[in-house]
Design an enzyme around this catalytic site. Structure first.
Site, PDB file in Angstrom:
ATOM      1  N   THR A   1     -98.624  11.626 -12.210  1.00  0.00           N
ATOM      2  CA  THR A   1     -98.258  10.986 -10.846  1.00  0.00           C
ATOM      3  C   THR A   1     -98.173  11.506  -9.459  1.00  0.00           C
ATOM      4  O   THR A   1     -98.205  11.598  -8.118  1.00  0.00           O
ATOM      5  CB  THR A   1     -98.083   9.006 -11.049  1.00  0.00           C
ATOM      6  OG1 THR A   1     -98.290   8.834 -12.127  1.00  0.00           O
ATOM      7  CG2 THR A   1     -99.231   8.324  -9.418  1.00  0.00           C
TER       8      THR A   1
ATOM      9  N   THR B   1     -91.212  13.810 -10.265  1.00  0.00           N
ATOM     10  CA  THR B   1     -92.035  14.548 -11.151  1.00  0.00           C
ATOM     11  C   THR B   1     -92.732  13.744 -12.215  1.00  0.00           C
ATOM     12  O   THR B   1     -92.380  12.414 -12.116  1.00  0.00           O
ATOM     13  CB  THR B   1     -90.780  14.959 -12.617  1.00  0.00           C
ATOM     14  OG1 THR B   1     -89.557  15.494 -12.054  1.00  0.00           O
ATOM     15  CG2 THR B   1     -90.587  15.716 -13.419  1.00  0.00           C
TER      16      THR B   1
ATOM     17  N   ASP C   1     -92.627   5.534 -16.102  1.00  0.00           N
ATOM     18  CA  ASP C   1     -93.106   4.807 -17.551  1.00  0.00           C
ATOM     19  C   ASP C   1     -93.401   3.190 -17.709  1.00  0.00           C
ATOM     20  O   ASP C   1     -94.496   2.789 -18.215  1.00  0.00           O
ATOM     21  CB  ASP C   1     -91.891   5.331 -18.193  1.00  0.00           C
ATOM     22  CG  ASP C   1     -92.031   6.887 -18.453  1.00  0.00           C
ATOM     23  OD1 ASP C   1     -93.569   7.540 -18.233  1.00  0.00           O
ATOM     24  OD2 ASP C   1     -91.310   7.157 -18.019  1.00  0.00           O
TER      25      ASP C   1
ATOM     26  N   GLU D   1     -83.874  12.387 -11.270  1.00  0.00           N
ATOM     27  CA  GLU D   1     -84.346  10.874 -10.033  1.00  0.00           C
ATOM     28  C   GLU D   1     -83.428   9.726 -10.038  1.00  0.00           C
ATOM     29  O   GLU D   1     -83.606   8.870  -9.039  1.00  0.00           O
ATOM     30  CB  GLU D   1     -84.643  10.587 -11.173  1.00  0.00           C
ATOM     31  CG  GLU D   1     -86.112  11.791 -11.448  1.00  0.00           C
ATOM     32  CD  GLU D   1     -86.704  11.605 -12.630  1.00  0.00           C
ATOM     33  OE1 GLU D   1     -87.008  10.155 -13.531  1.00  0.00           O
ATOM     34  OE2 GLU D   1     -88.550  12.020 -13.182  1.00  0.00           O
TER      35      GLU D   1
ATOM     36  N   ASP E   1     -92.220   8.172  -6.467  1.00  0.00           N
ATOM     37  CA  ASP E   1     -92.024   8.908  -8.399  1.00  0.00           C
ATOM     38  C   ASP E   1     -92.683   7.757  -8.875  1.00  0.00           C
ATOM     39  O   ASP E   1     -92.796   6.443  -8.321  1.00  0.00           O
ATOM     40  CB  ASP E   1     -90.683   9.259  -8.587  1.00  0.00           C
ATOM     41  CG  ASP E   1     -90.678   9.763  -9.771  1.00  0.00           C
ATOM     42  OD1 ASP E   1     -91.351   9.909 -10.073  1.00  0.00           O
ATOM     43  OD2 ASP E   1     -89.240  10.136  -9.709  1.00  0.00           O
TER      44      ASP E   1
HETATM   45  C1  5RP Z   1     -90.328  11.645 -15.471  1.00  0.00           C
HETATM   46  C2  5RP Z   1     -90.509  10.039 -15.115  1.00  0.00           C
HETATM   47  C3  5RP Z   1     -91.638  10.332 -14.507  1.00  0.00           C
HETATM   48  O1  5RP Z   1     -92.168   9.989 -12.939  1.00  0.00           O
HETATM   49  C4  5RP Z   1     -92.845   9.154 -15.688  1.00  0.00           C
HETATM   50  O2  5RP Z   1     -93.248   9.606 -16.992  1.00  0.00           O
HETATM   51  C5  5RP Z   1     -93.728   8.877 -15.420  1.00  0.00           C
HETATM   52  O3  5RP Z   1     -95.357   9.932 -15.459  1.00  0.00           O
HETATM   53  P1  5RP Z   1     -96.692   9.926 -15.460  1.00  0.00           P
HETATM   54  O4  5RP Z   1     -96.973  10.008 -13.522  1.00  0.00           O
HETATM   55  O5  5RP Z   1     -96.935  11.335 -15.165  1.00  0.00           O
HETATM   56  O6  5RP Z   1     -97.693   8.824 -16.102  1.00  0.00           O
HETATM   57  O7  5RP Z   1     -89.833   9.427 -15.092  1.00  0.00           O
HETATM   58  O8  5RP Z   1     -88.521  11.937 -15.949  1.00  0.00           O
END
Ligand code: 5RP
Length: 234
Positions: free
Chosen positions: A33, A30, A89, A108, A86
């Site tokens: 990316t 989610t 952050d 997740e 996935d």
């Molecule tokens: C969602 C997450 C995402 O993988 C994380 O926030 C990274 O997001 P992005 O790819 O938009 O930087 O843990 O729960």
């Protein structure tokens, strides 16, 4: 033919999508990316006749995958998946992750654990020295238990509050009906102790610290992809 990536998130997502093989059951993450990964997987299915089955980590990813023609099944249909891709952050040198800006931590973490391989895709802005450097720790709590859970976490030095929705006129609610506490802790608290503390707080459903789960981390930096392998992950 793969697209020419417009940024590092797309570059690393395309790289990951090229690792997917025919017949795999693939977990979809989610976030932005993960969205690029879903798009590239769908493109490979349409243009390269790739045959995959997918499981989404959130309602939003399920809707996106289905809208692009991917076959999405439920976690109830399998106990193991081949590959979960996935974002994160924060990523530490020990390959611990902080996840959860999308607040669908339950699925997740289930997918990360159920996957034979958990492939993390990120740009280099996600690399940190310790969990909690740039973000509070997202902690999903049962709605009826949020005050008690918050008090327990505060007693251990945590500070924070319930996450609001984007319009700031209500609370964020996860796909499975949990509220989310975003909590900061003393930066000197060891990650292992923090993980243990949150795991053992009654009312907590799940939280954003993912320790020992990533098998491979792909980091994109100006189009160059670096692979970090976790030799210890079984
Ligand atoms: C969602 C997450 C995402 O993988 C994380 O926030 C990274 O997001 P992005 O790819 O938009 O930087 O843990 O729960």
């Amino acid at each position: 033919m793969s697209l020419t990536p417009i940024n590092d998130k797309q570059a690393v997502a395309i790289h990951a999508a090229n690792i997917v093989k025919n017949g795999m059951v693939v977990g979809l993450g989610t976030g932005s990316t993960a969205n690029y990964f879903i798009e590239e997987l769908a493109r490979r299915q349409a243009q390269e006749n790739l045959k995959v089955t997918t499981i989404a980590s959130s309602t939003i990813s399920m809707i996106k995958a289905q809208s692009l023609g991917l076959n999405v099944i439920a976690l109830t249909q399998v106990s193991e998946i081949d590959l979960y891709v996935d974002g994160a952050d924060e990523i530490t040198p020990e390959m611990s992750l902080l996840k959860g800006r999308g607040y669908d931590l339950v699925l997740e973490k289930l997918l990360a654990k159920a996957a034979k391989q958990f492939l993390v895709v990120a740009d280099k802005s996600k690399l940190v020295d310790r969990i909690g450097t740039n973000f509070a720790i997202p902690i999903e709590v049962m709605p009826m238990a949020w005050k008690a859970a918050k008090r327990s976490l505060e007693a251990a030095g945590g500070m924070g509050d319930l996450r609001q929705n984007v319009a700031k006129d209500g609370l964020s609610i996860s796909s499975y009906g949990s509220l989310v506490l975003d909590m900061r802790f003393d930066k000197n608290m060891p990650e292992e102790a923090l993980n243990h503390l949150i795991n053992n707080t009654p009312g907590v459903v799940e939280h954003g610290i993912f320790r020992g789960l990533a098998s491979t981390i792909l980091i994109a930096d100006n189009g160059k992809i670096t692979e970090i392998l976790n030799e210890l992950r079984k």
